[in-house]
Scaffold this motif. Structure first.
Motif, PDB file in Angstrom:
ATOM      1  N   GLY A   7      -8.642  81.731  15.728  1.00 23.55           N
ATOM      2  CA  GLY A   7      -9.777  80.895  16.151  1.00 23.55           C
ATOM      3  C   GLY A   7      -9.731  79.488  15.580  1.00 23.55           C
ATOM      4  N   ILE A   8      -8.522  78.921  15.473  1.00 26.66           N
ATOM      5  CA  ILE A   8      -8.362  77.563  14.944  1.00 26.66           C
ATOM      6  C   ILE A   8      -8.114  76.598  16.093  1.00 26.66           C
ATOM      7  CG2 ILE A   8      -6.866  76.089  13.528  1.00 26.66           C
ATOM      8  CD1 ILE A   8      -6.408  78.551  11.716  1.00 26.66           C
ATOM      9  N   ASP A   9      -8.914  75.546  16.153  1.00 24.31           N
ATOM     10  CA  ASP A   9      -8.775  74.579  17.241  1.00 24.31           C
ATOM     11  C   ASP A   9      -8.125  73.302  16.731  1.00 24.31           C
ATOM     12  OD1 ASP A   9      -8.941  72.933  19.369  1.00 24.31           O
ATOM     13  OD2 ASP A   9     -11.120  72.940  19.551  1.00 24.31           O
ATOM     14  N   GLY A  10      -8.779  72.641  15.766  1.00 24.00           N
ATOM     15  CA  GLY A  10      -8.223  71.439  15.142  1.00 24.00           C
ATOM     16  C   GLY A  10      -7.955  70.311  16.127  1.00 24.00           C
ATOM     17  N   GLY A  11      -8.676  70.318  17.271  1.00 25.81           N
ATOM     18  CA  GLY A  11      -8.506  69.249  18.250  1.00 25.81           C
ATOM     19  C   GLY A  11      -7.241  69.385  19.084  1.00 25.81           C
ATOM     20  N   ILE A  12      -6.434  70.419  18.816  1.00 25.82           N
ATOM     21  CA  ILE A  12      -5.194  70.590  19.582  1.00 25.82           C
ATOM     22  C   ILE A  12      -5.135  71.986  20.202  1.00 25.82           C
ATOM     23  CG2 ILE A  12      -3.754  68.894  18.347  1.00 25.82           C
ATOM     24  CD1 ILE A  12      -2.710  71.215  16.611  1.00 25.82           C
ATOM     25  N   ASN A  13      -6.290  72.668  20.195  1.00 28.27           N
ATOM     26  CA  ASN A  13      -6.320  73.992  20.802  1.00 28.27           C
ATOM     27  C   ASN A  13      -5.254  74.901  20.177  1.00 28.27           C
ATOM     28  OD1 ASN A  13      -7.737  75.483  22.581  1.00 28.27           O
ATOM     29  ND2 ASN A  13      -6.874  74.560  24.432  1.00 28.27           N
ATOM     30  N   TYR A  14      -5.118  74.790  18.859  1.00 28.99           N
ATOM     31  CA  TYR A  14      -3.985  75.398  18.153  1.00 28.99           C
ATOM     32  C   TYR A  14      -3.818  76.906  18.414  1.00 28.99           C
ATOM     33  CZ  TYR A  14      -0.976  76.890  14.345  1.00 28.99           C
ATOM     34  OH  TYR A  14       0.033  77.461  13.615  1.00 28.99           O
ATOM     35  N   SER A  15      -4.905  77.664  18.217  1.00 27.45           N
ATOM     36  CA  SER A  15      -4.772  79.118  18.383  1.00 27.45           C
ATOM     37  C   SER A  15      -4.504  79.523  19.833  1.00 27.45           C
ATOM     38  CB  SER A  15      -6.007  79.844  17.840  1.00 27.45           C
ATOM     39  OG  SER A  15      -5.981  79.830  16.426  1.00 27.45           O
ATOM     40  N   HIS A  16      -5.209  78.881  20.763  1.00 20.49           N
ATOM     41  CA  HIS A  16      -4.997  79.229  22.177  1.00 20.49           C
ATOM     42  C   HIS A  16      -3.558  78.980  22.608  1.00 20.49           C
ATOM     43  CE1 HIS A  16      -9.447  79.176  23.042  1.00 20.49           C
ATOM     44  NE2 HIS A  16      -9.011  80.311  23.554  1.00 20.49           N
ATOM     45  N   GLU A  17      -3.071  77.818  22.228  1.00 21.42           N
ATOM     46  CA  GLU A  17      -1.735  77.420  22.637  1.00 21.42           C
ATOM     47  C   GLU A  17      -0.678  78.334  21.997  1.00 21.42           C
ATOM     48  OE1 GLU A  17      -0.994  75.683  24.985  1.00 21.42           O
ATOM     49  OE2 GLU A  17       1.071  75.014  24.669  1.00 21.42           O
ATOM     50  N   SER A  18      -0.860  78.674  20.722  1.00 17.63           N
ATOM     51  CA  SER A  18       0.135  79.534  20.086  1.00 17.63           C
ATOM     52  C   SER A  18       0.105  80.939  20.693  1.00 17.63           C
ATOM     53  CB  SER A  18      -0.033  79.552  18.566  1.00 17.63           C
ATOM     54  OG  SER A  18      -1.339  79.885  18.205  1.00 17.63           O
ATOM     55  N   GLN A  19      -1.092  81.407  21.042  1.00 14.64           N
ATOM     56  CA  GLN A  19      -1.192  82.725  21.695  1.00 14.64           C
ATOM     57  C   GLN A  19      -0.514  82.709  23.065  1.00 14.64           C
ATOM     58  OE1 GLN A  19      -5.086  84.516  21.774  1.00 14.64           O
ATOM     59  NE2 GLN A  19      -4.484  86.075  23.271  1.00 14.64           N
ATOM     60  N   ARG A  20      -0.740  81.618  23.798  1.00 17.57           N
ATOM     61  CA  ARG A  20      -0.131  81.510  25.126  1.00 17.57           C
ATOM     62  C   ARG A  20       1.397  81.609  25.015  1.00 17.57           C
ATOM     63  NH1 ARG A  20       2.308  77.931  28.438  1.00 17.57           N
ATOM     64  NH2 ARG A  20       2.242  76.146  27.033  1.00 17.57           N
ATOM     65  N   LEU A  21       1.967  80.938  24.031  1.00 20.39           N
ATOM     66  CA  LEU A  21       3.428  80.930  23.898  1.00 20.39           C
ATOM     67  C   LEU A  21       3.970  82.275  23.412  1.00 20.39           C
ATOM     68  CD1 LEU A  21       3.725  77.292  22.587  1.00 20.39           C
ATOM     69  CD2 LEU A  21       4.479  78.147  24.816  1.00 20.39           C
ATOM     70  N   ALA A  22       3.212  82.937  22.545  1.00 23.61           N
ATOM     71  CA  ALA A  22       3.635  84.273  22.092  1.00 23.61           C
ATOM     72  C   ALA A  22       3.615  85.239  23.286  1.00 23.61           C
ATOM     73  CB  ALA A  22       2.724  84.768  20.977  1.00 23.61           C
ATOM     74  N   GLU A  23       2.555  85.140  24.101  1.00 22.56           N
ATOM     75  CA  GLU A  23       2.446  86.031  25.270  1.00 22.56           C
ATOM     76  C   GLU A  23       3.524  85.719  26.311  1.00 22.56           C
ATOM     77  OE1 GLU A  23      -1.711  85.477  26.233  1.00 22.56           O
ATOM     78  OE2 GLU A  23      -2.263  87.315  25.142  1.00 22.56           O
ATOM     79  N   LYS A  24       3.814  84.437  26.467  1.00 25.22           N
ATOM     80  CA  LYS A  24       4.834  84.035  27.432  1.00 25.22           C
ATOM     81  C   LYS A  24       6.197  84.631  27.040  1.00 25.22           C
ATOM     82  CE  LYS A  24       6.631  79.869  29.646  1.00 25.22           C
ATOM     83  NZ  LYS A  24       7.804  79.160  29.175  1.00 25.22           N
ATOM     84  N   PHE A  25       6.520  84.515  25.756  1.00 19.72           N
ATOM     85  CA  PHE A  25       7.801  85.044  25.277  1.00 19.72           C
ATOM     86  C   PHE A  25       7.872  86.560  25.508  1.00 19.72           C
ATOM     87  CE2 PHE A  25      10.614  86.931  22.152  1.00 19.72           C
ATOM     88  CZ  PHE A  25      11.755  86.149  22.264  1.00 19.72           C
ATOM     89  N   ALA A  26       6.770  87.258  25.196  1.00 22.33           N
ATOM     90  CA  ALA A  26       6.741  88.714  25.367  1.00 22.33           C
ATOM     91  C   ALA A  26       6.917  89.080  26.845  1.00 22.33           C
ATOM     92  CB  ALA A  26       5.431  89.276  24.823  1.00 22.33           C
ATOM     93  N   ASN A  27       6.185  88.396  27.721  1.00 19.96           N
ATOM     94  CA  ASN A  27       6.264  88.703  29.155  1.00 19.96           C
ATOM     95  C   ASN A  27       7.653  88.460  29.708  1.00 19.96           C
ATOM     96  OD1 ASN A  27       3.632  89.481  29.255  1.00 19.96           O
ATOM     97  ND2 ASN A  27       2.857  87.465  29.880  1.00 19.96           N
ATOM     98  N   GLU A  28       8.206  87.299  29.363  1.00 21.54           N
ATOM     99  CA  GLU A  28       9.514  86.943  29.911  1.00 21.54           C
ATOM    100  C   GLU A  28      10.615  87.899  29.465  1.00 21.54           C
ATOM    101  OE1 GLU A  28       8.817  82.129  30.447  1.00 21.54           O
ATOM    102  OE2 GLU A  28      10.122  82.862  28.841  1.00 21.54           O
ATOM    103  N   ASN A  29      10.430  88.482  28.282  1.00 22.64           N
ATOM    104  CA  ASN A  29      11.470  89.368  27.764  1.00 22.64           C
ATOM    105  C   ASN A  29      11.090  90.838  27.851  1.00 22.64           C
ATOM    106  OD1 ASN A  29      13.599  87.454  26.498  1.00 22.64           O
ATOM    107  ND2 ASN A  29      11.626  86.608  25.895  1.00 22.64           N
ATOM    108  N   ASN A  30       9.955  91.096  28.538  1.00 26.38           N
ATOM    109  CA  ASN A  30       9.536  92.479  28.709  1.00 26.38           C
ATOM    110  C   ASN A  30       9.311  93.202  27.397  1.00 26.38           C
ATOM    111  OD1 ASN A  30       8.885  94.145  30.785  1.00 26.38           O
ATOM    112  ND2 ASN A  30      10.905  93.832  31.777  1.00 26.38           N
ATOM    113  N   LEU A  31       8.621  92.546  26.473  1.00 26.37           N
ATOM    114  CA  LEU A  31       8.402  93.121  25.148  1.00 26.37           C
ATOM    115  C   LEU A  31       6.924  93.418  24.954  1.00 26.37           C
ATOM    116  CD1 LEU A  31      10.661  90.608  23.200  1.00 26.37           C
ATOM    117  CD2 LEU A  31      11.198  92.996  23.711  1.00 26.37           C
ATOM    118  N   LYS A  32       6.660  94.328  24.021  1.00 30.98           N
ATOM    119  CA  LYS A  32       5.275  94.705  23.781  1.00 30.98           C
ATOM    120  C   LYS A  32       4.663  93.839  22.675  1.00 30.98           C
ATOM    121  CE  LYS A  32       2.532  98.745  22.746  1.00 30.98           C
ATOM    122  NZ  LYS A  32       2.563 100.205  22.865  1.00 30.98           N
ATOM    123  N   LEU A  33       3.547  93.195  23.010  1.00 35.36           N
ATOM    124  CA  LEU A  33       2.850  92.345  22.027  1.00 35.36           C
ATOM    125  C   LEU A  33       1.430  92.867  21.819  1.00 35.36           C
ATOM    126  CD1 LEU A  33       2.788  89.629  20.352  1.00 35.36           C
ATOM    127  CD2 LEU A  33       1.790  88.577  22.391  1.00 35.36           C
TER     128      LEU A  33
END
Ligand code: AMP
Ligand code: FES
Ligand code: ZN
Ligand code: ZN
Length: 312
Positions: free
Chosen positions: A82-108
């Motif tokens: 839940g950290i924003d810091g004006g750069i949407n830090y948590s949302h953006e990092s979650q999006r990238l973690a999910e993207k990596f998992a989806n693209e590689n068919n991994l469980k997150l």
């Protein structure tokens, strides 16, 4: 300069190893080295179930990628802070973690602290009064608690984090400046598990940060470039910069600092007596995880306090 292994032009130069490799050979070298460290420090075996904590950054996503390439059974865990810091830090990092998992068919597995406990990290930090107005202490406490909880509840044998050599050397530097014996004795590539505590491992602890950046880029992994907005001005960044000055003048200094520490510790030459262990642990009455503080563990106390304050 040419690649050490073929005729192609080298794209990664590692002065500290006197080694230069082309992209293709670099992408082979990193997992080979990782496999060597996993074996050397007895981190885990191919039969064990691994949970890798992924922050969306280059280190932890690369670690996941490497372990999968080495054939290990490895799932991911992302903690929403839940950290924003004006750069949407948590949302953006979650999006990238999910993207990596989806693209590689991994469980997150995704655990959101606010959904789980009612308050985000910055809010918990306000009410706990830990860490002098910075949420990092509270954040560290919550991450350790949640990583262990998920590893234990879901039956993982081992918890892996993406700490690299720069991280480890900075922690070591800090602990050495204050001669924090207990911390020095516990620091290392592996922290043994105990009843209710997952074994913790750091398979990237011998790679320089820039080596991991080079790996992530060469593999085409999309990761969050920004550091946590609260890291700015932190002591660990100051230690990293100090060690980088040393490294520039003496290539390999960081690696020697860390490896000599591990050697000295192994030989029992740390000049710190007393053995390390998880002494006097009892289960926290609220969450059941082992703790050394009387009654509730520090995490559950913090949550209780936040809930009491919110109710007032
Ligand atoms: P840091 O403390 O931010 O340097 O992160 C060290 C390691 O902790 C990372 O390499 C990850 O393995 C893990 N980590 C950090 N933040 C998170 C997060 N939000 N969710 C899951 N793991 C994390
Ligand atoms: Fe936790 Fe910055 S305060 S990642
Ligand atoms: Zn080559
Ligand atoms: Zn607890």
């Amino acid at each position: 300069m040419k690649c050490r292994k073929c005729e192609n032009k080298a794209s990664v130069h590692m002065r500290q190893h006197k080694l230069a490799l082309c992209k293709e050979h670099y992408l082979e070298w990193v997992p080979e080295q990782t496999a060597r460290f996993i074996k050397k420090y007895e981190m885990f075996t191919p039969n064990e179930k691994i949970l890798v904590a992924v922050s969306g950054g280059k280190d932890s996503l690369s670690l996941w990628d490497i372990l999968v390439r080495l054939g290990y059974q490895v799932d991911g865990l992302y903690l929403g802070l839940g950290i924003d810091g004006g750069i949407n830090y948590s949302h953006e990092s979650q999006r990238l973690a999910e993207k990596f998992a989806n693209e590689n068919n991994l469980k997150l597995h995704v655990v959101d602290i606010e959904k789980e406990y009612g308050h985000s990290i910055p809010v918990l930090s306000e009410s706990s009064h830990r860490g002098h107005g910075k949420p990092c202490a509270v954040c560290g406490l919550a991450k350790r608690h949640e990583m262990n909880r998920i590893a234990r509840d879901l039956g993982y044998d081992v918890l892996a984090t993406g700490h690299n050599l720069d991280d480890e050397a900075a922690v070591l530097f800090g602990n050495t400046l204050t001669w924090s014996g207990d911390y020095l004795l516990r620091q290392g590539p592996v922290l043994a598990g105990a009843e209710g505590l997952a074994r913790k491992v750091k398979p990237l602890c011998r790679f320089y940060e820039r080596e991991m950046t080079a790996y992530a880029i060469a593999r085409g992994i999309e990761y969050i470039y920004d550091e946590c907005p609260f890291a700015d001005g932190s002591q660990s960044i100051f230690y990293k910069e100090s060690l980088n000055l040393l490294e520039t003048a003496r290539p390999g200094a960081k690696l020697i600092f860390y490896l000599s520490f591990l050697e000295a510790k192994k030989a029992g030459n740390l000049f710190i007596e007393r053995s390390v262990g998880h002494a006097h642990l009892h289960p926290c009455p609220r969450c059941g995880q082992p703790t050394s503080t009387p009654d509730f563990c520090s995490f559950c106390r913090m949550i209780e306090k936040a809930q009491t304050e919110a109710a007032e």
